[in-house]
Motif scaffolding. Structure first.
Motif, short mmCIF file in Angstrom:
data_model
loop_
_atom_site.label_atom_id
_atom_site.label_comp_id
_atom_site.label_asym_id
_atom_site.label_seq_id
_atom_site.Cartn_x
_atom_site.Cartn_y
_atom_site.Cartn_z
N ILE A 90 21.70 48.15 42.46
CA ILE A 90 23.03 48.24 41.89
C ILE A 90 23.79 47.18 41.33
N ASP A 91 24.18 47.08 39.94
CA ASP A 91 24.93 45.89 39.44
C ASP A 91 26.41 46.63 39.54
N TRP A 92 27.35 46.39 40.40
CA TRP A 92 28.61 47.15 40.48
C TRP A 92 29.41 46.18 39.59
N GLN A 93 30.13 47.03 38.82
CA GLN A 93 30.87 46.64 37.80
C GLN A 93 32.59 47.35 38.35
N VAL A 94 33.14 46.37 39.18
CA VAL A 94 34.33 47.11 39.72
C VAL A 94 35.69 46.52 39.19
N MET A 95 36.39 47.56 38.64
CA MET A 95 37.74 47.22 37.82
C MET A 95 38.83 47.56 38.54
N SER A 96 39.90 46.90 38.39
CA SER A 96 41.11 47.51 38.91
C SER A 96 42.09 48.23 38.36
N SER A 97 42.61 49.01 39.04
CA SER A 97 43.53 50.05 38.41
C SER A 97 44.63 49.42 37.52
N ASN A 98 44.97 48.13 37.75
CA ASN A 98 46.16 47.65 37.29
C ASN A 98 45.94 47.44 36.02
N ASP A 99 44.78 46.97 35.48
CA ASP A 99 44.63 46.63 34.01
C ASP A 99 43.44 47.65 33.53
N TRP A 100 43.28 48.72 34.05
CA TRP A 100 42.10 49.50 33.61
C TRP A 100 42.47 50.31 32.41
N ALA A 101 43.56 50.68 32.11
CA ALA A 101 44.00 51.47 30.92
C ALA A 101 43.60 50.71 29.52
N GLU A 102 44.08 49.37 29.62
CA GLU A 102 43.43 48.73 28.21
C GLU A 102 42.06 48.34 28.20
N GLN A 103 41.53 48.13 29.56
CA GLN A 103 40.00 48.16 29.25
C GLN A 103 39.36 49.39 28.93
N LYS A 104 39.73 50.49 29.24
CA LYS A 104 39.09 51.78 29.19
C LYS A 104 39.17 51.96 27.92
N SER A 105 40.29 51.72 27.02
CA SER A 105 40.53 52.12 25.59
C SER A 105 39.47 51.31 24.81
N ILE A 106 39.10 49.85 25.17
CA ILE A 106 38.38 48.90 24.48
C ILE A 106 36.86 49.50 24.60
N LEU A 107 36.54 49.86 26.09
CA LEU A 107 35.23 50.39 26.28
C LEU A 107 34.95 51.69 25.31
N LEU A 108 35.76 52.53 25.28
CA LEU A 108 35.56 53.84 24.87
C LEU A 108 35.42 53.61 23.38
N ALA A 109 36.23 52.54 22.74
CA ALA A 109 36.16 52.22 21.27
C ALA A 109 34.74 51.64 20.89
N SER A 110 34.16 51.02 21.78
CA SER A 110 33.02 50.24 21.85
C SER A 110 31.75 51.36 21.75
N GLY A 111 32.04 52.11 22.56
CA GLY A 111 30.65 53.25 22.57
C GLY A 111 29.49 52.65 23.37
N THR A 112 29.66 51.27 23.83
CA THR A 112 28.76 50.82 25.00
C THR A 112 29.21 50.94 26.10
N LEU A 113 28.52 51.76 26.99
CA LEU A 113 28.83 52.15 28.59
C LEU A 113 27.68 51.54 29.26
N PRO A 114 28.17 51.40 30.43
CA PRO A 114 27.42 51.15 31.71
C PRO A 114 26.36 52.29 31.95
N ASP A 115 25.15 52.15 32.68
CA ASP A 115 24.35 53.47 32.86
C ASP A 115 25.16 54.72 33.92
N VAL A 116 26.00 54.16 34.70
CA VAL A 116 26.71 55.15 35.54
C VAL A 116 27.97 54.97 35.58
#
Length: 534
Positions: A90-116
């Motif tokens: 497992i390559d863990w990608q651990v994010m903090s809730s403090n700045d997740w809202a902005e990162q989430k928007s970028i991630l969903l806009a990109s359409g490129t997600l991790p496996d799980v």
């Protein structure tokens, strides 16, 4: 003018670079050499037994943790052993809730997600429903590769209900947490004050009124000041004796098997009259509508003397500081109809969805599904809720499990979060296995289970955590923003000014004019879909 424009351009460029760097780190398995190999080499994959694959494969797994919790949970010995036993790294990608809202928007806009994607705090229902193409339907994978989850859904059918999306498919995996109570917050009272004033524990709203009035007028804390606050908060707890038991705070109840919008019911109306009576006689905190959580906490822990008489809490020791010994949890207060009601869930406050998603980016969904299924055994689940056997949990000779004491200076709850996935991620602990878990009845999870015995038999079936369609998610915010704001505003007016009978019809008409029928239809349709899942 040229100079003025340089900073915004530079800032935009910096944001773009940051977003690109983040997306590279979170990229799905398509760019992973080991995963590409596994996708082609099907001979390496074992449909049953361990290891899952003969040659190591790496999955990128994204999760979000509260604040600065970090990734200490990855050192959980069960997770370490899982990698060794399955051959799935497992390559863990651990994010903090403090700045997740902005990162989430970028991630969903990109359409490129991790496996799980792991943990229900990562993506909400609407995030998933509005981006369904990013996530794999899991029905066939559950049927073919996940015997543990399949068995759990058969034993606890509500797990399948909460996981089924409006199109009838399952896109996210559920959880059933261990040793959770049926009741939510329960009434807590200052027993020292009762004893000093010669009063018994109140059982009805009339007896509670008498007690609150005595708390206000008879100086039970003995400091010679009229500083006692009989009751401190506005919440649905105080009107729960009227049958208003709203666990999910969406203004909906289930009554006689039907979905009911309760802010226009007679029970709610009578509850408003009850609150107005308490407010008018000074039995509710005078700062009821202006205080925040910090101010309330300061009153609970007032340094010179206890000043709060009655409240609703999870456990008394969690809020009253040095005065905790004066407070006890009591059975629910009986309402005007003679019945007692407790906010909670008769099947336990333990079920949730969106705890694990396999994305469309993943090239080896069968491997991801088999890996996720390992979490759905009883022993795996308790180790991912509290911590590993041998580290946090002691397995006894009689096949029971005891939680060890945390290190000195560390609270039990903080230790569990440090050592495990805790509330997040896939889990299933069967009701029968829970009997083998030995908890300290005087603290934490064990104390709550002890207190739960006072109110669990009075827990009502809540309006469930239903799922909405993308069209409903689009319409709901417009309706709920206006309607909820008006309901809350009028509740404050009913409590503080009264005239509830005189203004009730206009209040109901205004809600209907605001589109209440549309809101109720959306909620009712979702409730019907929820109940149609077999």
């Amino acid at each position: 003018m040229v100079k003025q424009n340089r900073k915004p351009v530079a800032k935009k460029w910096a944001i773009s670079l940051m977003a690109a760097a983040m997306l590279v780190g979170l990229a799905g398995c398509g760019g992973n050499k080991e995963n590409n190999t596994a996708a082609v080499n099907t001979d390496s994959f074992n449909k049953e037994g361990l290891p899952i694959v003969k040659e190591p494969v790496t999955l990128k797994v994204l999760t979000v943790r509260w604040g600065s919790m970090g990734d200490t949970f990855t050192k959980n010995q069960w997770l370490i052993d899982l990698e060794k036993n399955t051959n799935v790294k497992i390559d863990w990608q651990v994010m903090s809730s403090n700045d997740w809202a902005e990162q989430k928007s970028i991630l969903l806009a990109s359409g490129t997600l991790p496996d799980v994607v792991l943990g229900d705090q990562t993506f909400t229902d609407s995030d998933i429903v509005n981006n369904l193409s990013y996530f794999r339907p899991l029905d066939d994978y559950i049927d073919q590769y996940m015997p543990n989850l399949k068995a759990a859904m058969e034993e606890t059918p509500d797990m399948k209900k909460i996981s089924t999306f409006p199109d009838g498919k399952i896109y996210s995996m559920p959880t059933r947490l261990p040793s959770r109570p049926k009741s939510s917050r329960q009434p807590v009272i200052n027993k020292t004050w009762l004893d000093k004033l010669g009063l018994k524990v109140p059982e009805t709203i009339d007896e509670l009124y008498t007690v609150l009035k005595a708390f206000k007028e008879q100086d039970p804390n003995g400091n010679g000041k009229a500083d006692e606050i009989p009751y401190i908060e506005v919440s649905n707890d105080i009107i729960s004796p009227f049958g208003i038991a709203d666990l999910n705070t969406n203004n909906m109840l289930v009554k006689d098997g039907k979905a009911v919008y309760y802010p226009i019911t007679e029970e709610y109306k009578e509850g408003m009259k009850w609150e107005n009576k308490l407010y008018t006689e000074g039995l509710l905190d005078k700062e009821l509508f202006t205080q925040d959580a910090t101010m309330i906490s300061a009153k609970f822990q007032n340094p010179d003397a206890p000043i709060v008489g009655f409240t609703y809490q999870w456990t008394p020791d969690a809020v009253f500081g040095k005065w905790s010994d004066q407070y006890v949890t009591i059975p629910p207060i009986a309402g005007p109809d003679g019945n007692r009601y407790t906010i909670g869930n008769p099947i336990g406050m333990s079920l949730n969805r969106n705890e694990l998603l396999i994305t469309s980016s993943c090239k080896t969904p069968e491997i991801a599904a088999r890996w996720a299924d390992q979490f759905y055994t009883n022993e795996a689940s308790i180790q991912n809720f509290w911590g590993a056997i041998g580290t946090v949990i002691q397995k006894n000779a009689d096949d029971t499990y005891t939680l060890m004491d945390p290190p000195a200076g560390t609270s039990a709850d903080a230790w569990y979060w440090d050592q495990s996935l805790r509330d997040f991620g896939p889990k299933y602990v069967s009701p029968s296995f829970e009997q083998k878990i030995v908890l300290n009845p005087e603290a934490g999870d064990g104390l709550k289970l002890q207190l739960d015995k006072l109110g669990s038999e009075y827990v009502t079936t809540p309006f469930p955590n239903v799922m909405y369609t993308s069209e409903e998610f689009e319409e709901l915010p417009t309706l709920t923003t206006d309607i909820d704001t008006y309901v809350n505003t009028m509740r404050a007016q009913f409590i503080s000014k009264g005239d509830i009978d005189g203004s009730w019809d206009a209040y109901v008409k205004k809600l209907n004019d605001m589109g209440l029928d549309k809101l109720v239809k959306i909620r009712t349709d979702a409730y019907r879909r929820y109940n149609s899942v077999k």
